[in-house]
Design an enzyme around this catalytic site. Structure first.
Site, PDB file in Angstrom:
ATOM      1  N   CYS A  11      15.283 -52.465  -3.652  1.00 47.58           N
ATOM      2  CA  CYS A  11      13.894 -52.207  -3.277  1.00 47.58           C
ATOM      3  C   CYS A  11      13.677 -50.830  -2.669  1.00 47.58           C
ATOM      4  O   CYS A  11      12.537 -50.435  -2.411  1.00 47.58           O
ATOM      5  CB  CYS A  11      13.412 -53.301  -2.312  1.00 47.58           C
ATOM      6  SG  CYS A  11      13.081 -54.866  -3.142  1.00 47.58           S
ATOM      7  N   SER A  42      -2.553 -56.990  -0.534  1.00 46.18           N
ATOM      8  CA  SER A  42      -1.118 -56.684  -0.707  1.00 46.18           C
ATOM      9  C   SER A  42      -0.256 -57.922  -0.544  1.00 46.18           C
ATOM     10  O   SER A  42       0.821 -57.873   0.052  1.00 46.18           O
ATOM     11  CB  SER A  42      -0.686 -55.597   0.300  1.00 46.18           C
ATOM     12  OG  SER A  42      -1.462 -54.442   0.174  1.00 46.18           O
ATOM     13  N   ASP A  43      -0.738 -59.047  -1.063  1.00 45.20           N
ATOM     14  CA  ASP A  43       0.026 -60.279  -0.923  1.00 45.20           C
ATOM     15  C   ASP A  43       1.214 -60.268  -1.882  1.00 45.20           C
ATOM     16  O   ASP A  43       1.383 -59.367  -2.702  1.00 45.20           O
ATOM     17  CB  ASP A  43      -0.866 -61.495  -1.175  1.00 45.20           C
ATOM     18  CG  ASP A  43      -0.628 -62.594  -0.156  1.00 45.20           C
ATOM     19  OD1 ASP A  43       0.545 -62.868   0.139  1.00 45.20           O
ATOM     20  OD2 ASP A  43      -1.614 -63.143   0.365  1.00 45.20           O
ATOM     21  N   GLY A 131      12.367 -63.392 -22.226  1.00 53.03           N
ATOM     22  CA  GLY A 131      12.230 -62.115 -21.547  1.00 53.03           C
ATOM     23  C   GLY A 131      11.948 -60.972 -22.502  1.00 53.03           C
ATOM     24  O   GLY A 131      11.592 -61.175 -23.675  1.00 53.03           O
TER      25      GLY A 131
END
Length: 339
Positions: A11, A42-43, A131
């Site tokens: 991240c 911004s959840d 995917g």
């Protein structure tokens, strides 16, 4: 080695919150009463209502590797992507792989990444349903995840109340530890602590929290504790954060002294630093609070009369956790970091 193809892993590779704020304000918001949670606050994931008793929770997350082992990287990336469903109070149902991979690399590496991801999807009780992959110069992997939830049981990130205590379920410092690892300066103990945290599903903490009157919940990822806490407080509240109660990987203090810190942490500082008052706080602790987390823990705002029982159950999961602060009335600064 996968890291030869990557400029940043986990991240820490996220765009900074300041850039995202600016861009998202440009996107028109479509009025749809069935969209119960969008990107307005911004959840952690989107929630769309299907019936009076059923809503879907939708999220996606992917990033470059931060560890050399492809199987471990797959597990970490999947655990991180699944976390957003739990942060909303939902249950995982299906997942789709998101893959960027150089055709020049050994395909067995990709196979190990996907096996690691599938292991965590299975542990979450979900089904890997397919995917999408593209040929790229860098390796990146993650998941698009769909879950379900009752429309009246959504845990949003901005419904905290004055007097709530703040409970964090995993230790901070993963970004700092991974930076030290890339510099070949990390201890085996610190690396193992970071890996244990990054590969532990937030499913188990989320199941515990369903027993209690949680007012707000978010998972701590690339924006670090302080930015995510700032989002939880919104415009109506402030908070105290007690550094003596912060769970973190202890070796981080030494790594910060050697400046094994991330650019993402500095972007987090630039974004919210002016809204934070530090009192008797070391530089190392400041960096730990700004540090971007990969597959970090849940941060919940919980009534004071329920927090001790909840903490006891969370402690039994085995990771460092703690009651780290309190929501207060709105003050001059958004966050006060106290010793």
């Amino acid at each position: 080695m996968m890291n030869e193809f990557c400029k940043g892993g986990g991240c820490t590779a996220k765009l900074g919150p300041g850039i995202l704020d600016k861009v998202l304000k440009m996107i028109p918001k479509k009025a749809d009463p069935k969209l119960l949670v969008g990107f307005d606050h911004s959840d952690d994931a989107a929630v769309y209502q299907l019936t009076d008793e059923l809503a879907v929770v939708q999220t996606l997350d992917f990033f470059p590797p931060m560890v050399e082992d492809p199987y471990l990287f797959g597990k970490i990336a999947a655990t991180n992507a699944l976390s957003d469903i739990y942060a909303m109070g939902g249950e995982v149902k299906t997942a789709l792989n998101i893959v960027c991979f150089p055709e020049s690399m050994d395909a067995n590496i990709l196979g190990q990444i996907l096996l690691g991801g599938n292991e965590k999807v299975t542990e979450a009780g979900g089904v890997l349903a397919g995917g999408h992959s593209i040929n790229d110069v860098d390796v990146k992997y993650g998941l698009s995840v769909m879950g379900t939830i009752h429309p009246k049981r959504i845990l949003e990130n901005n419904h905290c109340k004055e007097g709530d205590l703040l409970l964090l379920t995993k230790p901070l410092g993963v970004g700092i530890v991974m930076t030290a690892s890339r510099m070949k300066a990390v201890s085996e103990e610190a690396f193992d602590q970071a890996v244990e945290s990054m590969t532990t599903l937030n499913k188990y903490a989320a199941e515990i929290f369903k027993k209690y009157g949680i007012h707000a919940c978010t998972d701590i990822t690339g924006f670090g504790l302080l930015v995510h806490l700032g989002e939880m407080l919104g415009e109506n509240f402030s908070a105290e954060v007690w550094t003596s109660q912060i769970p973190y990987i202890r070796a981080c203090e030494d790594y910060v002294e050697e400046f094994y810190i991330t650019a993402a942490g500095q972007r987090n500082r630039n974004h919210i630093g002016a809204q934070v008052a530090f009192e008797n706080c070391s530089f190392a602790m400041e960096e730990i609070l700004f540090d971007p987390q990969t597959s970090g823990g849940l941060l919940v705002a919980i009534p004071e009369n329920e927090v001790k029982k909840a903490l006891k159950e969370i402690e039994a999961l085995g990771l460092d956790c703690g009651i780290i602060g309190r929501v207060t009335e709105k003050k001059e600064k958004k966050i006060y970091v106290l010793k």
